[in-house]
Write a protein that holds these residues in place. Structure first.
Motif, PDB file in Angstrom:
ATOM      1  N   TYR A  15      61.473 101.634  69.497  1.00  0.00           N
ATOM      2  CA  TYR A  15      60.958 102.846  69.979  1.00  0.00           C
ATOM      3  C   TYR A  15      61.980 103.920  69.551  1.00  0.00           C
ATOM      4  N   TRP A 139      54.754  94.518  82.863  1.00  0.00           N
ATOM      5  CA  TRP A 139      55.141  94.195  81.610  1.00  0.00           C
ATOM      6  C   TRP A 139      53.856  93.976  80.771  1.00  0.00           C
ATOM      7  N   VAL A 174      61.878 100.408  79.311  1.00  0.00           N
ATOM      8  CA  VAL A 174      61.655  99.783  77.936  1.00  0.00           C
ATOM      9  C   VAL A 174      62.657  98.542  77.612  1.00  0.00           C
ATOM     10  N   ASP A 175      62.112  97.420  77.049  1.00  0.00           N
ATOM     11  CA  ASP A 175      62.796  96.412  76.494  1.00  0.00           C
ATOM     12  C   ASP A 175      62.540  96.455  74.974  1.00  0.00           C
ATOM     13  N   ALA A 195      67.020  96.111  78.961  1.00  0.00           N
ATOM     14  CA  ALA A 195      66.038  96.902  79.136  1.00  0.00           C
ATOM     15  C   ALA A 195      66.540  98.218  79.902  1.00  0.00           C
ATOM     16  N   HIS A 214      56.871  96.731  77.467  1.00  0.00           N
ATOM     17  CA  HIS A 214      57.460  97.931  78.635  1.00  0.00           C
ATOM     18  C   HIS A 214      56.620  97.786  79.958  1.00  0.00           C
TER      19      HIS A 214
END
Length: 258
Positions: A15, A139, A174-175, A195, A214
């Protein structure tokens, strides 16, 4: 232009956040388009129940089906000509500004297979009404919405809030990629240590690799929360729309950045 450090960060973590990505004029253009589409959807149903909060400009019924042709979905001229009926600025911004940055995060031109180009493969508004539930997204990884044959294409989603976003109004959780040598391969459940909630001002942009895991919660605030999200791929994905929900709405080629 993105820096080498920004591009390296994206490929390592999956990301990249760019603050103040859109100008105030561009934000207003997308917000106006979103409002028009949301109003249309509410005239025909409920955006949570019937659209799942996801409103595609060319797929929500705003345009007559006779206006949406293969040419509209696969050529720049026809795509922009139709979208200009909603917002002249938005269509060009999607292909040029968003597309220019997305191409820098896809495989560099010098490393691409011969003749492979970048495409706009989908765009959508994610509109979450205030104070309610049912607007959550579990997720997921965007690439898994596409067929196994199409998952070889690198893709990037650009999650762009048109309102300030935070944990309370359903921003994205976000992970980041867990492994540098095997990006996008998650063998453990999401960890609270890694996350994070993307707290962003309107007009910022969160670029997400299609393999990034995410999710997002509902909008518990008292105001509407709207996000614009175009998606881009390296190589043309086959246009399809099947009963499983997997689809590629568009395959509009992008101009190569100079």
């Amino acid at each position: 232009m993105l820096t080498h450090e920004q591009i390296a960060f994206y490929h390592r973590h999956g990301y990249l956040i760019i603050h103040d990505f859109l100008t105030p004029q561009e934000i207003e253009s997308y917000k106006s388009e979103a409002q028009t589409l949301v109003n249309h959807c509410y005239e025909h149903g409920d955006i949570v129940t019937h659209w799942g909060c996801v409103i595609e400009p060319l797929g929500c019924g705003y345009f007559d089906t006779t206006e949406i042709t293969l040419e509209t979905r696969t050529t720049r001229y026809a795509y922009t000509a139709l979208r200009n009926n909603l917002s002249p600025l938005a269509a060009t911004c999607t292909l040029d500004k968003f597309g220019h940055y997305a191409q820098q995060l896809l495989v560099p031109r010098e490393k691409r297979p011969l003749g492979q180009r970048a495409f706009l493969l989908n765009d959508q508004y994610i509109a979450k009404p205030p104070g309610g539930t049912g607007a959550e997204f579990a997720w997921h990884q965007d690439i898994l919405y596409f067929s196994p044959e199409e998952r070889c294409h690198p893709m990037v989603s650009v999650w762009t809030p048109l309102d300030d976003v935070h944990e309370g109004n359903g921003t994205v959780l976000v992970d980041p990629f867990p492994y540098s040598d095997c990006p996008g391969v998650y063998d453990n459940p999401p960890s609270a240590l890694d996350a994070f909630y993307a707290v962003m001002n309107a007009g910022s942009a969160l670029f997400m690799d299609g393999r990034l895991r995410h999710c997002s919660s509902g909008n518990a605030s008292a105001s509407f929360r709207t996000v614009y999200m175009p998606q881009f791929s390296l190589g043309r994905m086959a246009i399809q729309n099947d009963a499983s929900g997997g689809f590629t709405a568009l395959a509009v080629p992008l101009a190569e950045p100079s």
